[in-house]
Design an enzyme around this catalytic site. Sequence first.
Site, short mmCIF file in Angstrom:
data_model
loop_
_atom_site.label_atom_id
_atom_site.label_comp_id
_atom_site.label_asym_id
_atom_site.label_seq_id
_atom_site.Cartn_x
_atom_site.Cartn_y
_atom_site.Cartn_z
N HIS A 61 0.82 -1.22 0.00
CA HIS A 61 0.00 0.00 0.00
C HIS A 61 0.85 1.26 0.00
O HIS A 61 1.97 1.27 0.51
CB HIS A 61 -0.89 0.03 1.25
N LYS A 71 6.29 6.27 7.02
CA LYS A 71 5.87 5.35 8.08
C LYS A 71 7.10 4.91 8.88
O LYS A 71 8.16 4.66 8.32
CB LYS A 71 5.20 4.10 7.49
N TYR A 131 2.58 1.37 13.52
CA TYR A 131 3.37 2.28 12.70
C TYR A 131 2.85 3.70 12.80
O TYR A 131 1.65 3.95 12.86
CB TYR A 131 3.49 1.82 11.24
N ASP A 169 -6.69 -6.36 -1.53
CA ASP A 169 -5.31 -6.57 -1.96
C ASP A 169 -5.20 -7.58 -3.11
O ASP A 169 -4.25 -7.55 -3.88
CB ASP A 169 -4.44 -7.02 -0.79
#
Length: 182
Positions: A61, A71, A131, A169
Amino acid sequence: MTIETTPIQDLLIINPTVFEDARGYFFEAYNQEKLAALGVTIDFVQDNQSFSKRGTLRGLHYQNPPYAQTKLVRVLQGEIIDVAVDIRRASPTYGQHFAIRLSAENKKQLLIPHGFAHGFSVISETAVVLYKCDQFYNKASEGGIRFDDPSLNIDWGIDLKDAIVSDKDLVLPGIDGCNSMF
Protein backbone atom coordinates in the site's frame (compact mmCIF):
# COMPACT_ATOMS: atom_id res chain seq x y z
CA MET A 1 19.59 4.93 19.07
CA THR A 2 21.41 4.16 15.85
CA ILE A 3 20.46 4.29 12.18
CA GLU A 4 21.44 1.74 9.54
CA THR A 5 21.21 2.52 5.85
CA THR A 6 19.79 0.02 3.38
CA PRO A 7 20.67 -0.61 -0.28
CA ILE A 8 17.77 1.70 -1.21
CA GLN A 9 18.39 5.40 -0.61
CA ASP A 10 16.28 7.04 2.14
CA LEU A 11 14.99 3.71 3.51
CA LEU A 12 16.40 3.40 7.04
CA ILE A 13 16.57 0.87 9.87
CA ILE A 14 16.34 2.36 13.34
CA ASN A 15 17.84 0.44 16.25
CA PRO A 16 16.85 1.69 19.69
CA THR A 17 19.23 1.54 22.62
CA VAL A 18 17.82 -1.14 24.90
CA PHE A 19 18.48 -1.18 28.64
CA GLU A 20 18.03 -4.63 30.19
CA ASP A 21 18.21 -5.82 33.79
CA ALA A 22 16.58 -8.38 36.06
CA ARG A 23 13.20 -6.64 35.70
CA GLY A 24 13.14 -6.81 31.90
CA TYR A 25 14.00 -4.04 29.47
CA PHE A 26 13.34 -0.38 28.65
CA PHE A 27 13.91 1.58 25.46
CA GLU A 28 12.75 4.76 23.77
CA ALA A 29 10.86 3.57 20.70
CA TYR A 30 10.62 7.12 19.40
CA ASN A 31 12.48 10.26 20.42
CA GLN A 32 12.08 13.21 18.06
CA GLU A 33 15.18 15.03 19.37
CA LYS A 34 17.47 12.00 19.06
CA LEU A 35 16.24 11.23 15.55
CA ALA A 36 16.65 14.88 14.53
CA ALA A 37 20.26 14.73 15.76
CA LEU A 38 20.71 11.75 13.41
CA GLY A 39 19.20 13.72 10.49
CA VAL A 40 15.63 12.38 10.64
CA THR A 41 13.09 15.20 11.01
CA ILE A 42 9.54 14.00 10.62
CA ASP A 43 6.37 15.20 12.31
CA PHE A 44 4.21 12.14 12.90
CA VAL A 45 0.45 12.76 13.20
CA GLN A 46 -1.16 9.32 13.35
CA ASP A 47 -0.42 5.90 14.85
CA ASN A 48 -1.91 2.73 13.34
CA GLN A 49 -1.93 -0.69 14.98
CA SER A 50 -2.91 -4.09 13.61
CA PHE A 51 -3.26 -7.60 14.98
CA SER A 52 -2.79 -10.45 12.51
CA LYS A 53 -2.54 -14.23 12.48
CA ARG A 54 0.25 -16.36 10.98
CA GLY A 55 0.15 -16.26 7.19
CA THR A 56 -1.56 -12.86 6.96
CA LEU A 57 -0.16 -10.70 4.17
CA ARG A 58 -1.04 -7.00 4.14
CA GLY A 59 -0.02 -4.79 1.24
CA LEU A 60 1.53 -3.43 -0.77
CA HIS A 61 0.00 0.00 0.00
CA TYR A 62 0.89 3.66 -0.48
CA GLN A 63 -0.74 7.10 -0.65
CA ASN A 64 -0.02 9.54 -3.47
CA PRO A 65 0.92 13.20 -2.93
CA PRO A 66 -0.17 15.44 -1.36
CA TYR A 67 -1.22 12.76 1.16
CA ALA A 68 1.90 10.58 0.85
CA GLN A 69 2.89 8.96 4.13
CA THR A 70 6.24 8.35 5.76
CA LYS A 71 5.87 5.35 8.08
CA LEU A 72 7.91 4.22 11.07
CA VAL A 73 7.07 0.53 11.50
CA ARG A 74 7.72 -1.68 14.53
CA VAL A 75 6.42 -4.92 16.01
CA LEU A 76 5.00 -5.01 19.54
CA GLN A 77 4.37 -8.77 19.59
CA GLY A 78 5.46 -11.53 17.21
CA GLU A 79 7.50 -11.35 14.01
CA ILE A 80 6.91 -10.13 10.47
CA ILE A 81 8.67 -9.79 7.15
CA ASP A 82 8.34 -6.07 6.43
CA VAL A 83 8.70 -4.98 2.80
CA ALA A 84 9.14 -1.60 1.13
CA VAL A 85 9.10 -1.18 -2.67
CA ASP A 86 10.62 1.91 -4.27
CA ILE A 87 7.94 3.50 -6.50
CA ARG A 88 9.78 6.78 -7.15
CA ARG A 89 9.95 6.70 -10.95
CA ALA A 90 13.13 8.80 -11.16
CA SER A 91 14.95 6.69 -8.57
CA PRO A 92 17.80 4.42 -9.68
CA THR A 93 16.23 1.74 -7.48
CA TYR A 94 12.68 2.09 -8.87
CA GLY A 95 10.89 -1.24 -8.66
CA GLN A 96 13.37 -2.71 -6.19
CA HIS A 97 12.33 -3.88 -2.78
CA PHE A 98 13.88 -4.25 0.64
CA ALA A 99 12.69 -6.83 3.16
CA ILE A 100 13.57 -7.11 6.84
CA ARG A 101 12.48 -9.23 9.79
CA LEU A 102 10.96 -6.99 12.42
CA SER A 103 10.07 -8.55 15.75
CA ALA A 104 9.25 -7.78 19.34
CA GLU A 105 12.53 -9.51 20.14
CA ASN A 106 14.90 -7.58 17.84
CA LYS A 107 13.07 -4.24 18.38
CA LYS A 108 14.23 -2.93 14.99
CA GLN A 109 12.11 -0.34 13.19
CA LEU A 110 11.88 0.46 9.49
CA LEU A 111 11.53 4.08 8.41
CA ILE A 112 9.74 4.12 5.05
CA PRO A 113 9.66 7.56 3.40
CA HIS A 114 7.26 8.96 0.81
CA GLY A 115 7.56 7.16 -2.50
CA PHE A 116 7.45 3.59 -1.25
CA ALA A 117 4.75 0.93 -1.21
CA HIS A 118 4.64 -1.01 2.05
CA GLY A 119 3.44 -4.40 3.17
CA PHE A 120 4.17 -7.21 5.60
CA SER A 121 3.59 -10.89 6.22
CA VAL A 122 3.19 -12.53 9.62
CA ILE A 123 5.63 -15.37 10.27
CA SER A 124 4.85 -15.93 13.97
CA GLU A 125 1.60 -17.33 15.41
CA THR A 126 0.29 -13.76 15.75
CA ALA A 127 1.76 -10.28 15.45
CA VAL A 128 0.88 -6.81 16.65
CA VAL A 129 2.31 -4.12 14.37
CA LEU A 130 2.41 -0.41 15.16
CA TYR A 131 3.37 2.28 12.70
CA LYS A 132 3.55 6.03 12.93
CA CYS A 133 2.52 8.15 9.91
CA ASP A 134 3.37 11.73 9.06
CA GLN A 135 0.12 12.24 7.11
CA PHE A 136 -3.47 11.29 7.82
CA TYR A 137 -5.14 8.49 5.89
CA ASN A 138 -6.85 9.71 2.71
CA LYS A 139 -8.85 7.09 0.83
CA ALA A 140 -8.89 9.05 -2.46
CA SER A 141 -5.08 9.06 -2.63
CA GLU A 142 -4.45 5.41 -1.80
CA GLY A 143 -2.85 3.00 -4.21
CA GLY A 144 -1.36 -0.43 -4.16
CA ILE A 145 0.65 -3.10 -5.89
CA ARG A 146 -0.12 -6.80 -6.07
CA PHE A 147 1.91 -8.66 -3.42
CA ASP A 148 2.82 -11.49 -5.79
CA ASP A 149 3.86 -9.38 -8.79
CA PRO A 150 6.45 -11.64 -10.46
CA SER A 151 8.60 -8.66 -11.49
CA LEU A 152 9.15 -7.83 -7.80
CA ASN A 153 9.94 -11.43 -6.78
CA ILE A 154 9.39 -10.76 -3.06
CA ASP A 155 10.11 -13.56 -0.58
CA TRP A 156 7.39 -13.07 2.01
CA GLY A 157 8.61 -15.95 4.16
CA ILE A 158 5.26 -17.74 3.86
CA ASP A 159 3.62 -20.07 1.35
CA LEU A 160 1.64 -17.65 -0.85
CA LYS A 161 -0.98 -20.25 -1.76
CA ASP A 162 -1.98 -20.31 1.93
CA ALA A 163 -1.63 -16.55 2.54
CA ILE A 164 -4.51 -14.71 4.21
CA VAL A 165 -5.04 -11.67 1.97
CA SER A 166 -7.86 -9.11 1.88
CA ASP A 167 -10.18 -9.00 -1.13
CA LYS A 168 -8.94 -5.43 -1.73
CA ASP A 169 -5.31 -6.57 -1.96
CA LEU A 170 -6.14 -9.48 -4.28
CA VAL A 171 -7.26 -7.12 -7.06
CA LEU A 172 -4.34 -4.69 -6.95
CA PRO A 173 -2.33 -4.25 -10.18
CA GLY A 174 1.31 -5.14 -10.67
CA ILE A 175 3.89 -2.37 -10.38
CA ASP A 176 3.57 -1.64 -14.12
CA GLY A 177 -0.13 -0.83 -13.65
CA CYS A 178 0.03 1.09 -10.38
CA ASN A 179 -1.01 4.73 -10.20
CA SER A 180 2.13 5.98 -8.41
CA MET A 181 2.53 9.75 -8.71
CA PHE A 182 6.08 9.78 -7.32
